[in-house]
Design a protein around this motif. Sequence first.
Motif, PDB file in Angstrom:
ATOM      1  N   ARG A 148      -1.110   4.434   3.364  1.00 36.24           N
ATOM      2  CA  ARG A 148      -2.162   4.711   4.335  1.00 36.24           C
ATOM      3  C   ARG A 148      -1.745   5.795   5.323  1.00 36.24           C
ATOM      4  O   ARG A 148      -2.563   6.260   6.115  1.00 36.24           O
ATOM      5  CB  ARG A 148      -2.508   3.427   5.095  1.00 36.24           C
ATOM      6  CG  ARG A 148      -2.970   2.304   4.183  1.00 36.24           C
ATOM      7  CD  ARG A 148      -3.091   1.000   4.910  1.00 36.24           C
ATOM      8  NE  ARG A 148      -4.437   0.790   5.386  1.00 36.24           N
ATOM      9  CZ  ARG A 148      -4.882  -0.382   5.842  1.00 36.24           C
ATOM     10  NH1 ARG A 148      -4.081  -1.408   5.904  1.00 36.24           N
ATOM     11  NH2 ARG A 148      -6.122  -0.493   6.263  1.00 36.24           N
ATOM     12  N   ILE A 173      -3.116   4.990  -2.773  1.00 35.59           N
ATOM     13  CA  ILE A 173      -4.104   5.678  -1.947  1.00 35.59           C
ATOM     14  C   ILE A 173      -3.829   7.172  -2.034  1.00 35.59           C
ATOM     15  O   ILE A 173      -2.776   7.637  -1.590  1.00 35.59           O
ATOM     16  CB  ILE A 173      -4.027   5.186  -0.488  1.00 35.59           C
ATOM     17  CG1 ILE A 173      -4.178   3.658  -0.430  1.00 35.59           C
ATOM     18  CG2 ILE A 173      -5.095   5.869   0.368  1.00 35.59           C
ATOM     19  CD1 ILE A 173      -3.910   3.051   0.926  1.00 35.59           C
ATOM     20  N   CYS A 180     -10.957  -2.405   3.358  1.00 33.66           N
ATOM     21  CA  CYS A 180     -10.429  -1.523   2.313  1.00 33.66           C
ATOM     22  C   CYS A 180      -9.343  -2.249   1.524  1.00 33.66           C
ATOM     23  O   CYS A 180      -9.253  -2.119   0.305  1.00 33.66           O
ATOM     24  CB  CYS A 180      -9.883  -0.238   2.925  1.00 33.66           C
ATOM     25  SG  CYS A 180     -11.151   0.775   3.716  1.00 33.66           S
ATOM     26  N   THR A 202       0.847  -1.196   0.000  1.00 29.90           N
ATOM     27  CA  THR A 202       0.000   0.000   0.000  1.00 29.90           C
ATOM     28  C   THR A 202       0.880   1.243   0.000  1.00 29.90           C
ATOM     29  O   THR A 202       1.897   1.311   0.679  1.00 29.90           O
ATOM     30  CB  THR A 202      -0.952   0.024   1.212  1.00 29.90           C
ATOM     31  OG1 THR A 202      -0.203  -0.083   2.416  1.00 29.90           O
ATOM     32  CG2 THR A 202      -1.951  -1.112   1.134  1.00 29.90           C
ATOM     33  N   ASP A 256       2.780  -1.308   4.134  1.00 36.64           N
ATOM     34  CA  ASP A 256       2.676   0.099   3.759  1.00 36.64           C
ATOM     35  C   ASP A 256       4.069   0.701   3.681  1.00 36.64           C
ATOM     36  O   ASP A 256       4.885   0.524   4.587  1.00 36.64           O
ATOM     37  CB  ASP A 256       1.831   0.873   4.771  1.00 36.64           C
ATOM     38  CG  ASP A 256       1.391   2.214   4.206  1.00 36.64           C
ATOM     39  OD1 ASP A 256       0.216   2.329   3.815  1.00 36.64           O
ATOM     40  OD2 ASP A 256       2.228   3.132   4.136  1.00 36.64           O
ATOM     41  N   CYS A 291      -9.346  -5.322   7.106  1.00 34.44           N
ATOM     42  CA  CYS A 291      -8.322  -5.355   6.053  1.00 34.44           C
ATOM     43  C   CYS A 291      -7.400  -6.555   6.190  1.00 34.44           C
ATOM     44  O   CYS A 291      -7.008  -6.942   7.293  1.00 34.44           O
ATOM     45  CB  CYS A 291      -7.486  -4.082   6.084  1.00 34.44           C
ATOM     46  SG  CYS A 291      -8.347  -2.621   5.476  1.00 34.44           S
TER      47      CYS A 291
END
Length: 255
Positions: free
Chosen positions: A9, A39, A201, A6, A236, A231
């Motif tokens: 976040r 994101i 998400c 990701t 991340d 999740c």
Amino acid sequence: MKKVITMSRRTDMRWFAEKLIPVLSEKYPPEKVHTVVCITKFPGFIYNGPYAEALKKYDHVFAHVTITGLGGTPLEPNVPGWRDTAGELPGLIEFLGSPERIRLRVDPLVTIKKNGTLISNIPLAEQIIVQAVEMGIFSFSTSFMEEYPRVKRRLAGRGYEIITLTQDQRVRVIKRLKQVAQERGGALYTCAVPGFATSKCIDGALLQKLHPRKEPCSLEKAPGQRELCGCTKSVDIGWYNMRCPSGCLYCYAGV
């Protein structure tokens, strides 16, 4: 098993290409990655400039795009207006290969007052959902602004009074937004909102389904998340010390 990455976040990727791209490319090269989940409030940065060149090398890219309707106001001073951001979505759909690879976040929902005037993006949320559905986007999520101490101090220091919605009021808001989405074939989820269902998400099962070769990824719940967060595991690559210059006054991570 390949990892879900990701980005990010903890900050908005738009501002930190020079830091995030080297981490992505060197520490998590394409052969080790199942999906890169972007994101951001700036969808054009996914398919333009240096991010596009980096992301093209990965098998699968998914995007969470936030459009609150507050862009360009004192609450989001360095974010474009929502119509401008929505105008970048067709280009993102083309880059990702399908509108199914986008979750649109009308998040958070904000209700405050300043000088006796009510300010809320809840009415605009319906408009944003309708326009996104017309582009083929059918997946939405939302939550309510969290009244963290630093958020309360920041807003109060600029003359804003937080209007705390009752649970009944929240239920009516979510019910209405769900109806707007469902009547058009879409679905709206709440993101870790007390009193509402758990949702994901980062959804490993969905990412597997959308992956070009249906490759597996982790379906285990991510550790350390809030109780209502469903999740699945991801890594991340952003950091909270990468202070986002978007300037959103309601952000729990902002200065």
